[in-house]
Design a protein around this motif. Structure first.
Motif, PDB file in Angstrom:
ATOM      1  N   CYS A   1      -2.114   4.974   5.205  1.00 50.27           N
ATOM      2  CA  CYS A   1      -2.916   3.790   4.877  1.00 50.27           C
ATOM      3  C   CYS A   1      -2.108   2.510   5.053  1.00 50.27           C
ATOM      4  O   CYS A   1      -2.652   1.482   5.483  1.00 50.27           O
TER       5      CYS A   1
ATOM      6  N   TRP B   1       1.264   4.375  -3.794  1.00 51.71           N
ATOM      7  CA  TRP B   1       0.610   5.677  -3.871  1.00 51.71           C
ATOM      8  C   TRP B   1       0.952   6.445  -5.157  1.00 51.71           C
ATOM      9  O   TRP B   1       0.088   7.167  -5.674  1.00 51.71           O
TER      10      TRP B   1
ATOM     11  N   VAL C   1       0.840  -1.206   0.000  1.00 47.32           N
ATOM     12  CA  VAL C   1       0.000   0.000   0.000  1.00 47.32           C
ATOM     13  C   VAL C   1       0.872   1.252   0.000  1.00 47.32           C
ATOM     14  O   VAL C   1       0.594   2.218  -0.731  1.00 47.32           O
TER      15      VAL C   1
ATOM     16  N   LEU D   1      -6.761   2.277  -1.328  1.00 48.26           N
ATOM     17  CA  LEU D   1      -5.821   3.393  -1.319  1.00 48.26           C
ATOM     18  C   LEU D   1      -6.275   4.503  -2.255  1.00 48.26           C
ATOM     19  O   LEU D   1      -6.208   5.694  -1.903  1.00 48.26           O
TER      20      LEU D   1
ATOM     21  N   GLY E   1      -0.649   7.761   1.580  1.00 44.33           N
ATOM     22  CA  GLY E   1      -0.252   6.397   1.227  1.00 44.33           C
ATOM     23  C   GLY E   1       0.381   5.650   2.385  1.00 44.33           C
ATOM     24  O   GLY E   1      -0.014   4.517   2.699  1.00 44.33           O
TER      25      GLY E   1
END
Length: 231
Positions: A140, A43, A39, A121, A137
């Motif tokens: 998350c 981003w 994750v 995301l 990003g």
């Protein structure tokens, strides 16, 4: 349509966390780190997406049919693991080949969890306009890391019986398969209906079924004779 896709994504996340309960603590930690790093590193690609592009993907029949293939494989792996786990538990000792397949299926977390994380995301970036994309990003990523650890522990605490977790994993994947058909077909049918019967094809199908049944019956009786003679 979007409600079905959302429920499908939640079920995929639930199955992923439930599968972690069959792993050791170190393996769960590694899985959480991998999911978090995925994750956090995605981003730059997530900011290139848009809501209209995601909607066009959902309305693309070719892409959704390709997704249904991956979904079918994912569900097949998880359901096969559940069946093999019950077989190994009830019929142990079993052949080494079955043990190897069981171990391979055990360590498959799920094929669709990473697209779901990427989608989450992208929606998180849409939900916080004006903030640093990199900050969103990696934030998350931290949430995903903690969610995998705490979610798997919570499920293991709520469902300590392995048999119950296996049954729930099997039924949940069956529900994913049903919802996957609805979501990926999206109101379209893969083939057109016909009003005539192809009798040659029907006769061929009947012959194949009869021949297969005879072969299976012959193999079953031969196996029983060998077992009775060995006793």
């Amino acid at each position: 349509m979007y409600a079905v896709v959302l429920i499908l994504m939640l079920l995929i996340v639930f199955n992923f966390l439930l599968k972690q309960t069959f792993w050791q603590v170190v393996a769960v930690g590694i899985s959480a780190v991998v999911a978090g790093l995925f994750v956090g590193c995605m981003w730059p690609y997530a900011i290139e997406q848009s809501k209209t592009q995601i909607e066009s993907w959902l309305n693309n029949p070719e892409l959704m049919l390709d997704t249904s293939v991956i979904l079918t494989l994912d569900v097949s792996f998880q359901m096969a693991y559940c069946l093999l786990a019950v077989h190994v538990h009830n019929a142990y000792p079993v052949k080494k080949r079955i043990i190897r397949i069981y171990r391979v299926l055990r360590w498959i977390p799920g094929l669709l969890i990473y697209p779901v994380l990427f989608s989450g995301l992208a929606y998180a970036i849409f939900a916080f306009p004006g903030m640093s994309f990199q900050l969103i990003g990696w934030s998350c990523a931290g949430v995903v890391f903690l969610s995998v650890l705490l979610g798997s522990y919570l499920l293991l605490w709520l469902l300590p019986e392995k048999e119950l977790r296996l049954e729930l994993l099997f039924l949940s994947n069956a529900l994913v398969a049903i919802l996957g058909i609805i979501a990926t077909v999206n109101g379209r049918t893969a083939v057109q209906g016909v009003s005539t019967v192809d009798w040659a094809s029907l006769a061929g199908l009947v012959v194949i079924i009869l021949v297969g049944g005879c072969i299976g019956l012959f193999y079953y009786r031969r196996k029983n004779l060998k077992n009775n003679s060995s006793k």
